[in-house]
Motif scaffolding. Sequence first.
Motif, PDB file in Angstrom:
ATOM      1  N   ALA A   1     -23.605   3.151  61.293  1.00 45.65           N
ATOM      2  CA  ALA A   1     -23.970   1.761  61.002  1.00 45.65           C
ATOM      3  C   ALA A   1     -24.595   1.592  59.620  1.00 45.65           C
ATOM      4  O   ALA A   1     -24.453   0.547  58.992  1.00 45.65           O
ATOM      5  N   TRP A   2     -25.275   2.603  59.125  1.00 42.95           N
ATOM      6  CA  TRP A   2     -25.951   2.505  57.835  1.00 42.95           C
ATOM      7  C   TRP A   2     -25.007   2.757  56.652  1.00 42.95           C
ATOM      8  O   TRP A   2     -25.339   2.444  55.518  1.00 42.95           O
ATOM      9  N   ALA A   3     -23.827   3.297  56.900  1.00 41.96           N
ATOM     10  CA  ALA A   3     -22.923   3.680  55.810  1.00 41.96           C
ATOM     11  C   ALA A   3     -22.525   2.507  54.908  1.00 41.96           C
ATOM     12  O   ALA A   3     -22.544   2.654  53.678  1.00 41.96           O
ATOM     13  N   PRO A   4     -22.153   1.346  55.453  1.00 44.95           N
ATOM     14  CA  PRO A   4     -21.822   0.241  54.540  1.00 44.95           C
ATOM     15  C   PRO A   4     -22.994  -0.176  53.644  1.00 44.95           C
ATOM     16  O   PRO A   4     -22.798  -0.455  52.457  1.00 44.95           O
ATOM     17  N   ALA A   5     -24.203  -0.201  54.190  1.00 44.12           N
ATOM     18  CA  ALA A   5     -25.366  -0.575  53.387  1.00 44.12           C
ATOM     19  C   ALA A   5     -25.537   0.396  52.219  1.00 44.12           C
ATOM     20  O   ALA A   5     -25.756  -0.020  51.076  1.00 44.12           O
TER      21      ALA A   5
END
Length: 164
Positions: free
Chosen positions: A6-10
Amino acid sequence: MEAAPAWAPAVGFTLLPHAGGFLGSKITKKEIPVWYESLQKPSWCPPNWVFAPVWGTLYTSMGFGSYLVWKELGGFNEKSVVPLGLYAGQLALNWAWTPIFFGAHKMGWGLVTLLLTTGTATATTASWYNIKKTAAYLMVPYLAWLVMASALNYRLWNDNRNKK
């Protein structure tokens, strides 16, 4: 195949602007000691050491802002074409400035590029405002720096036009 965390795009959106900055720094580091140091500069020109941390901060801020817009609009889709397209355009112009100004020593064309960058970044900020105000606010320091950079680029071009 597993989905990205979930944190990868950020992280990806936040780091993306740094890619062009990193590549541009290779040109800049080569040109500062010889060409740039030989230019007449205004008294208000920031010292060289200021530019890297300022650009690092600005790239991080705008990158995270682009993530917020992307997330708010549900990813890449019809609604995100204009706000993220404007962002991509201003980022490409931003990245183009270094090879034009430092690489080719074209200060006048550098100024044109900066003015186009400023206009596109302003349009980006305006388009983001109604989507995610925080994202638009994250662009404000960048816009202020672009105004200062444009004034500095103008002075460098104007004050060194006759220099070979």
